[in-house]
Scaffold this motif. Sequence first.
Motif, PDB file in Angstrom:
ATOM      1  N   MET A  31       0.835  -1.208   0.000  1.00  0.00           N
ATOM      2  CA  MET A  31       0.000   0.000   0.000  1.00  0.00           C
ATOM      3  C   MET A  31       0.866   1.252   0.000  1.00  0.00           C
ATOM      4  SD  MET A  31      -3.167  -1.003   2.547  1.00  0.00           S
ATOM      5  CE  MET A  31      -3.552   0.692   2.831  1.00  0.00           C
ATOM      6  N   ARG A  32       1.880   1.280   0.862  1.00  0.00           N
ATOM      7  CA  ARG A  32       2.756   2.457   0.926  1.00  0.00           C
ATOM      8  C   ARG A  32       3.496   2.665  -0.398  1.00  0.00           C
ATOM      9  NH1 ARG A  32       3.852   0.404   6.018  1.00  0.00           N
ATOM     10  NH2 ARG A  32       5.842  -0.468   5.315  1.00  0.00           N
ATOM     11  N   LYS A  33       3.939   1.594  -0.998  1.00  0.00           N
ATOM     12  CA  LYS A  33       4.718   1.672  -2.236  1.00  0.00           C
ATOM     13  C   LYS A  33       3.872   2.160  -3.409  1.00  0.00           C
ATOM     14  CE  LYS A  33       7.864   0.797  -5.383  1.00  0.00           C
ATOM     15  NZ  LYS A  33       8.784   1.869  -5.660  1.00  0.00           N
ATOM     16  N   PHE A  34       2.634   1.688  -3.505  1.00  0.00           N
ATOM     17  CA  PHE A  34       1.865   1.919  -4.727  1.00  0.00           C
ATOM     18  C   PHE A  34       0.740   2.949  -4.624  1.00  0.00           C
ATOM     19  CE2 PHE A  34       3.718  -2.300  -5.614  1.00  0.00           C
ATOM     20  CZ  PHE A  34       4.354  -1.977  -6.800  1.00  0.00           C
ATOM     21  N   THR A  35       0.420   3.441  -3.442  1.00  0.00           N
ATOM     22  CA  THR A  35      -0.693   4.392  -3.337  1.00  0.00           C
ATOM     23  C   THR A  35      -0.444   5.652  -4.162  1.00  0.00           C
ATOM     24  OG1 THR A  35      -1.379   3.557  -1.184  1.00  0.00           O
ATOM     25  CG2 THR A  35      -2.081   5.781  -1.759  1.00  0.00           C
ATOM     26  N   ARG A  36       0.706   6.276  -4.013  1.00  0.00           N
ATOM     27  CA  ARG A  36       0.999   7.507  -4.758  1.00  0.00           C
ATOM     28  C   ARG A  36       1.057   7.259  -6.267  1.00  0.00           C
ATOM     29  NH1 ARG A  36      -0.148  12.440  -4.678  1.00  0.00           N
ATOM     30  NH2 ARG A  36       0.058  12.262  -2.441  1.00  0.00           N
ATOM     31  N   GLY A  42      -4.340   7.309 -11.718  1.00  0.00           N
ATOM     32  CA  GLY A  42      -5.801   7.408 -11.706  1.00  0.00           C
ATOM     33  C   GLY A  42      -6.337   8.759 -12.114  1.00  0.00           C
ATOM     34  N   ILE A  43      -5.636   9.837 -11.727  1.00  0.00           N
ATOM     35  CA  ILE A  43      -6.158  11.172 -12.075  1.00  0.00           C
ATOM     36  C   ILE A  43      -6.058  11.443 -13.573  1.00  0.00           C
ATOM     37  CG2 ILE A  43      -5.834  12.204  -9.802  1.00  0.00           C
ATOM     38  CD1 ILE A  43      -3.306  13.545 -10.844  1.00  0.00           C
ATOM     39  N   CYS A  55     -11.440   4.749  -5.188  1.00  0.00           N
ATOM     40  CA  CYS A  55     -11.165   3.562  -6.012  1.00  0.00           C
ATOM     41  C   CYS A  55      -9.901   2.852  -5.537  1.00  0.00           C
ATOM     42  CB  CYS A  55     -11.039   3.945  -7.488  1.00  0.00           C
ATOM     43  SG  CYS A  55     -12.608   4.395  -8.260  1.00  0.00           S
ATOM     44  N   ILE A  56      -8.880   3.610  -5.195  1.00  0.00           N
ATOM     45  CA  ILE A  56      -7.639   3.000  -4.695  1.00  0.00           C
ATOM     46  C   ILE A  56      -7.919   2.285  -3.380  1.00  0.00           C
ATOM     47  CG2 ILE A  56      -5.324   3.501  -3.779  1.00  0.00           C
ATOM     48  CD1 ILE A  56      -5.220   5.824  -5.860  1.00  0.00           C
ATOM     49  N   GLN A  57      -8.668   2.943  -2.513  1.00  0.00           N
ATOM     50  CA  GLN A  57      -9.022   2.321  -1.230  1.00  0.00           C
ATOM     51  C   GLN A  57      -9.815   1.036  -1.468  1.00  0.00           C
ATOM     52  OE1 GLN A  57     -11.545   4.745   1.250  1.00  0.00           O
ATOM     53  NE2 GLN A  57     -10.834   3.751   3.107  1.00  0.00           N
ATOM     54  N   TYR A  75       4.209  -8.941 -12.395  1.00  0.00           N
ATOM     55  CA  TYR A  75       3.988  -7.543 -12.766  1.00  0.00           C
ATOM     56  C   TYR A  75       2.990  -6.900 -11.812  1.00  0.00           C
ATOM     57  CZ  TYR A  75       6.077  -9.529 -16.897  1.00  0.00           C
ATOM     58  OH  TYR A  75       6.907 -10.189 -17.749  1.00  0.00           O
ATOM     59  N   VAL A  76       3.394  -6.703 -10.568  1.00  0.00           N
ATOM     60  CA  VAL A  76       2.500  -6.198  -9.530  1.00  0.00           C
ATOM     61  C   VAL A  76       1.958  -4.822  -9.893  1.00  0.00           C
ATOM     62  CG1 VAL A  76       2.344  -5.529  -7.101  1.00  0.00           C
ATOM     63  CG2 VAL A  76       3.640  -7.570  -7.754  1.00  0.00           C
ATOM     64  N   GLN A  77       2.839  -3.915 -10.310  1.00  0.00           N
ATOM     65  CA  GLN A  77       2.390  -2.563 -10.637  1.00  0.00           C
ATOM     66  C   GLN A  77       1.389  -2.581 -11.787  1.00  0.00           C
ATOM     67  OE1 GLN A  77       5.473   0.256 -11.575  1.00  0.00           O
ATOM     68  NE2 GLN A  77       4.112   1.980 -11.233  1.00  0.00           N
ATOM     69  N   ALA A  78       1.640  -3.360 -12.813  1.00  0.00           N
ATOM     70  CA  ALA A  78       0.708  -3.450 -13.940  1.00  0.00           C
ATOM     71  C   ALA A  78      -0.632  -4.015 -13.479  1.00  0.00           C
ATOM     72  CB  ALA A  78       1.299  -4.314 -15.042  1.00  0.00           C
ATOM     73  N   TYR A  79      -0.597  -5.002 -12.616  1.00  0.00           N
ATOM     74  CA  TYR A  79      -1.824  -5.602 -12.076  1.00  0.00           C
ATOM     75  C   TYR A  79      -2.637  -4.538 -11.337  1.00  0.00           C
ATOM     76  CZ  TYR A  79      -4.829  -8.683  -9.323  1.00  0.00           C
ATOM     77  OH  TYR A  79      -5.910  -9.300  -8.752  1.00  0.00           O
ATOM     78  N   LEU A  80      -1.963  -3.766 -10.489  1.00  0.00           N
ATOM     79  CA  LEU A  80      -2.654  -2.735  -9.715  1.00  0.00           C
ATOM     80  C   LEU A  80      -3.176  -1.609 -10.607  1.00  0.00           C
ATOM     81  CD1 LEU A  80      -0.277  -2.554  -6.619  1.00  0.00           C
ATOM     82  CD2 LEU A  80      -2.550  -3.604  -6.731  1.00  0.00           C
TER      83      LEU A  80
END
Length: 195
Positions: A31-36, A42-43, A55-57, A75-80
Motif C-alpha cells: 500500500m505504501r509503495k503503490f498508493t501515490r 488514476g487522475i 477507487c484505490i481504497q 507484474y504487480v504494478q501493472a496488475y494494480l
Amino acid sequence: MHVKTGKGFVDVRELWASFLKGDEEAYSCLMRKFTRPLFNYGIRFSSDRDLVKDCIQDIFFDLWTKRSRISETAYVQAYLFKSLRLRIMRERTKWEQTETLDNAPFLAEFNIETRLIEEQSNRELKERVQKVFNSLPQRQKEIVYLRFYENLNHDRICTVMGLTKQSVYNLLQKALIKMRKEWEIVTLFLMLINW
C-alpha cells in the motif's frame, strides 16, 4: 523493483507472495509503495480526486479480502494499475447511468417551452442535490452512496468500509440529518430569491 521494509529491501514479487499468504506487513508495504503511483495514474482517467482515492481504497480493500483467490504475478504494478483503471471506469459508468436516469423526463413533451422549463428545473434540482451531498464529510458521502445508490444493506456497508454496524448507523443518521437541514436551507434560500 525492491521495497524497503523493516527487514531491509525486499523484491516486490516477494512482498506480493507474502501478502497472498496473509502477511499484513507485506500488505502495508504494498500500500505504501503503490498508493501515490496509483493516484498519479488514476487522475489521468478522472479529475475527481476523491473518486480516484476511493477507487484505490476499494482496490486495496478487495485485495485483502479476496487474497485467497488472487494469483501470483511478476507484474504487480501493472496488475494494480489495470485494477484501478477498471475500477474508475466502472465507477464513472455507475455515476453516468445514475445521472441519466435522474434526468430522464417521464412526462410527454407538449411544446418547446415545457421542455425548456423541465430541463431548467432538472438542472436546478441536480445542482441542489449535489450541493447538499457535497457538504457531507467523505465517510458520510460514501455511506449515503453505498446505501442509496448501490442499495447495500448495513451489513454489506460494514464489510465494504470496515466499520461496525453501530458506526454505520451513526454515520448514516448524521448524514441524513445534515442533508435534511441543508436541503431546508437551500429550499428556503431559493424560495426567497424567487419570491
